[in-house]
Design an enzyme around this catalytic site. Structure first.
Site, PDB file in Angstrom:
ATOM      1  N   ASN A   7       0.780  -1.105   0.047  1.00 32.04           N
ATOM      2  CA  ASN A   7       0.081  -0.030   0.133  1.00 32.04           C
ATOM      3  C   ASN A   7       0.934   1.245   0.117  1.00 32.04           C
ATOM      4  O   ASN A   7       1.410   1.798   1.081  1.00 32.04           O
ATOM      5  CB  ASN A   7      -0.945  -0.020   1.169  1.00 32.04           C
ATOM      6  N   ARG A  91      -2.572  -2.086  -3.341  1.00 31.21           N
ATOM      7  CA  ARG A  91      -3.587  -1.188  -3.121  1.00 31.21           C
ATOM      8  C   ARG A  91      -3.664   0.102  -3.921  1.00 31.21           C
ATOM      9  O   ARG A  91      -2.767   0.679  -3.849  1.00 31.21           O
ATOM     10  CB  ARG A  91      -3.792  -0.932  -1.667  1.00 31.21           C
ATOM     11  N   HIS A 181     -13.296   2.952  -0.593  1.00 31.01           N
ATOM     12  CA  HIS A 181     -13.356   1.870   0.365  1.00 31.01           C
ATOM     13  C   HIS A 181     -13.964   0.613   0.057  1.00 31.01           C
ATOM     14  O   HIS A 181     -14.423  -0.164   0.934  1.00 31.01           O
ATOM     15  CB  HIS A 181     -14.333   2.206   1.862  1.00 31.01           C
ATOM     16  N   GLY A 211     -14.687   5.290   9.657  1.00 30.22           N
ATOM     17  CA  GLY A 211     -13.352   5.531  10.318  1.00 30.22           C
ATOM     18  C   GLY A 211     -13.000   7.001  10.128  1.00 30.22           C
ATOM     19  O   GLY A 211     -13.909   7.880  10.363  1.00 30.22           O
ATOM     20  N   GLY A 213     -12.258   8.183   7.484  1.00 31.24           N
ATOM     21  CA  GLY A 213     -13.000   8.531   6.261  1.00 31.24           C
ATOM     22  C   GLY A 213     -14.084   7.574   6.635  1.00 31.24           C
ATOM     23  O   GLY A 213     -13.911   6.325   7.105  1.00 31.24           O
ATOM     24  N   ARG A 242     -13.148  15.769   7.024  1.00 36.95           N
ATOM     25  CA  ARG A 242     -14.227  15.910   5.992  1.00 36.95           C
ATOM     26  C   ARG A 242     -15.527  16.659   6.042  1.00 36.95           C
ATOM     27  O   ARG A 242     -16.126  15.954   7.058  1.00 36.95           O
ATOM     28  CB  ARG A 242     -13.924  14.971   4.864  1.00 36.95           C
ATOM     29  N   ASP A 295     -10.809  12.915  16.525  1.00 35.51           N
ATOM     30  CA  ASP A 295     -10.752  11.440  16.987  1.00 35.51           C
ATOM     31  C   ASP A 295     -11.960  11.268  17.864  1.00 35.51           C
ATOM     32  O   ASP A 295     -12.100  11.905  18.690  1.00 35.51           O
ATOM     33  CB  ASP A 295      -9.428  11.152  17.873  1.00 35.51           C
ATOM     34  N   GLU A 346     -16.112  -0.299  14.329  1.00 36.08           N
ATOM     35  CA  GLU A 346     -15.753  -1.504  15.115  1.00 36.08           C
ATOM     36  C   GLU A 346     -15.657  -1.222  16.715  1.00 36.08           C
ATOM     37  O   GLU A 346     -15.790  -2.007  17.545  1.00 36.08           O
ATOM     38  CB  GLU A 346     -14.276  -2.068  14.777  1.00 36.08           C
ATOM     39  N   GLU A 396      -8.799  -4.982   4.758  1.00 39.08           N
ATOM     40  CA  GLU A 396      -8.647  -4.625   3.364  1.00 39.08           C
ATOM     41  C   GLU A 396      -7.433  -5.444   2.683  1.00 39.08           C
ATOM     42  O   GLU A 396      -7.244  -5.825   1.689  1.00 39.08           O
ATOM     43  CB  GLU A 396      -8.351  -3.302   3.160  1.00 39.08           C
TER      44      GLU A 396
HETATM   45  P1  ADP Z   1      -8.819   5.413   8.592  1.00 47.98           P
HETATM   46  O1  ADP Z   1      -8.211   4.127   8.244  1.00 47.98           O
HETATM   47  O2  ADP Z   1      -9.693   5.989   7.755  1.00 47.98           O
HETATM   48  O3  ADP Z   1      -7.540   6.439   8.839  1.00 47.98           O
HETATM   49  P2  ADP Z   1      -9.753   3.832  11.030  1.00 47.98           P
HETATM   50  O4  ADP Z   1     -10.645   3.053  10.353  1.00 47.98           O
HETATM   51  O5  ADP Z   1      -8.578   3.538  11.337  1.00 47.98           O
HETATM   52  O6  ADP Z   1      -9.396   5.285  10.172  1.00 47.98           O
HETATM   53  O7  ADP Z   1     -10.407   4.713  12.105  1.00 47.98           O
HETATM   54  C1  ADP Z   1      -9.671   5.642  12.945  1.00 47.98           C
HETATM   55  C2  ADP Z   1     -10.790   6.379  13.902  1.00 47.98           C
HETATM   56  O8  ADP Z   1     -11.337   5.267  14.621  1.00 47.98           O
HETATM   57  C3  ADP Z   1     -10.197   7.093  14.861  1.00 47.98           C
HETATM   58  O9  ADP Z   1     -10.181   8.445  14.446  1.00 47.98           O
HETATM   59  C4  ADP Z   1     -11.126   7.061  16.047  1.00 47.98           C
HETATM   60  O10 ADP Z   1     -11.842   8.359  15.942  1.00 47.98           O
HETATM   61  C5  ADP Z   1     -11.698   5.897  15.868  1.00 47.98           C
HETATM   62  N1  ADP Z   1     -11.509   4.962  17.094  1.00 47.98           N
HETATM   63  C6  ADP Z   1     -10.703   4.357  17.357  1.00 47.98           C
HETATM   64  N2  ADP Z   1     -10.766   3.402  18.539  1.00 47.98           N
HETATM   65  C7  ADP Z   1     -11.846   4.090  19.179  1.00 47.98           C
HETATM   66  C8  ADP Z   1     -12.480   3.804  20.211  1.00 47.98           C
HETATM   67  N3  ADP Z   1     -12.243   2.974  21.112  1.00 47.98           N
HETATM   68  N4  ADP Z   1     -13.970   4.467  20.370  1.00 47.98           N
HETATM   69  C9  ADP Z   1     -14.291   5.221  19.494  1.00 47.98           C
HETATM   70  N5  ADP Z   1     -13.554   5.532  18.223  1.00 47.98           N
HETATM   71  C10 ADP Z   1     -12.469   5.120  17.943  1.00 47.98           C
END
Ligand code: ADP
Length: 410
Positions: A7, A91, A181, A211, A213, A242, A295, A346, A396
């Site tokens: 990736n 990817r 995605h 996430g 995104g 965004r 976050d 998740e 992925e």
């Molecule tokens: P990307 O791949 O789009 O960068 P991810 O799928 O890894 O993002 O998601 C990241 C986001 O998941 C973080 O910005 C955070 O907001 C959220 N996240 C991670 N752990 C937790 C948690 N325990 N509770 C709530 N949100 C979480």
């Protein structure tokens, strides 16, 4: 077969080596800060190895060679020779109108077409192509397969993918809904079918990849029929930074009226498209609404302590995801299940609750609050729910490895 998944971003090259016999990860890591100061990380789970150190990475080719060198290292490596790698899967963020499925990179022309998608994926197309070029040079004797994030969405009908703009402009600039995605939505939709002991063809579902995104996809019989991201990954619900889908008239309003100081001349001038795009991608979303937090862990902690702006950002996210999800349920004529995945999907029980709350009466959706607190693959369906609600962790890289295996052994 052992498959190396790559990736490549503008300044990084992430990698994972899979043994497809058992879909096990043999090693993974990242060549980061390519072209800057170079940071290399490597983990080989079975071997309990974890290294991270400064290495000079002037370009992607040097980085790709460093990965191969480490994989065969007599002490920390996991294979004895590079020839053990049967194929490499790349990817690729955007396939434009060229690529509808995972494709064997058997000529420079394929790489050139990926580069030609740079107007649609300005941040990703060139680095993605650089990663392929580097890896083809480092591993010239194995099949390289390009796996596109947009491919899963290529089955969308015209009614979902067409924008109501003049046809000549759409054609000239390849403007239509491509989505993003896709690899994740495909993976979780297949995993969901497996989890429920059904074939994808037997199911209708909405998958929510939430996430940094976020995108939501309507999947009918294993095929994407609509998705919330559009020409670019800016459309859909508001996201970490965004803005998501907004009234398009906001764009000319800001371009015509907002003045900024020109960095070179120091004079005030109208904001340009690139600057506004930057604001919409990097300074908007829950980050803007909450006053600086993108976050969801921070948002939840602050909202629980009475921060109203953070509470509003969380509420808006749930509201917009619910709106899109419910629209897709209508489009699909009902669904068998709702599936949450990715960082927030998740790990965020609050968001899952916000998205599903109040839907028992109108749509037959209820979640079980106790199950909602559990991590991992979990059925969070409430006892009165007519529709299954599941949390299925995405992967992925494994999906890319599977698609690569299929193309390489075709
Ligand atoms: P990307 O791949 O789009 O960068 P991810 O799928 O890894 O993002 O998601 C990241 C986001 O998941 C973080 O910005 C955070 O907001 C959220 N996240 C991670 N752990 C937790 C948690 N325990 N509770 C709530 N949100 C979480």
């Amino acid at each position: 077969m052992k498959i190396l998944v790559i990736n490549a971003g503008s300044s990084s090259l992430k990698y994972q080596l899979f043994d497809m016999e058992n879909e096990e990860v043999l090693a993974k890591g990242n060549c980061d800060r390519i072209g800057i100061d170079g940071v290399f990380s490597y983990k080989a789970p079975g071997k309990d190895v974890s290294i991270e150190k400064d290495v000079a990475f002037p370009n992607h080719t040097v980085a790709a060679n460093k990965v191969l060198e480490t994989l065969v290292d007599p002490e920390i490596g996991v294979i004895s020779d590079v020839s053990e790698i049967g194929a490499a899967g790349h990817r690729i963020v955007h396939g434009g109108s060229f690529f509808m499925e995972a494709t064997l990179v058997d000529s420079d022309e394929v790489v050139e077409k990926i580069e030609a998608c740079k107007t649609l994926a300005p941040l990703h197309a060139m680095p993605n192509a650089a990663g392929i070029r580097a890896c083809r040079q480092a591993m010239p004797n194995i099949p390289h397969v390009a796996v596109f994030d947009t491919a899963f969405h290529s089955t969308m009908p015209d009614v979902a993918k067409t924008y109501a703009l003049p046809r000549d402009l759409c054609e000239k600039y390849s403007i239509k809904r491509y989505g993003a995605h896709g690899t994740s939505h495909k993976y979780v939709s297949q995993k969901t079918a497996e989890y429920l002991g059904k074939k994808p063809e037997e199911l209708k579902m909405v998958t929510l990849h939430l996430g940094n995104g976020s995108s939501i996809t309507a999947v009918d019989k294993g095929r994407c029929v609509d998705t919330s991201m559009g020409l670019t990954p800016l459309a859909g619900p508001l996201m970490g930074t965004r803005c998501g889908s907004i009234d398009p008239a906001i764009v000319p309003l800001l371009l015509d009226n907002e003045l900024v100081k020109d960095e070179k001349t120091g004079e005030m001038r109208h904001m340009n498209g690139t600057e506004l795009n930057n604001i919409m991608n990097k300074k908007s979303g829950v980050f803007a609404v909450s006053g600086g937090y993108s976050d969801f862990r921070d948002l939840e902690a602050r909202a629980n302590n009475g921060d109203e702006a953070c509470a509003l950002a969380l509420e808006m996210f749930g509201y917009q995801c619910k709106q899109i999800m419910a629209g897709y349920i209508a489009i699909l004529g009902g669904v068998d299940c709702i599936v949450f995945t990715a960082g927030i999907g998740e790990n965020g029980p609050t968001t899952r609750r916000n998205v599903c709350k109040g839907l028992l009466e109108p749509l037959g959706i209820e979640i079980d609050e106790e199950a909602n607190q559990i991590r991992g693959t979990v059925d969070i369906t409430g006892k009165n729910s007519k529709i299954k609600v599941l949390v299925i962790p995405t992967n992925e890289e494994l999906m890319i490895a599977k698609e690569t295996l299929a193309v390489a052994t075709r």
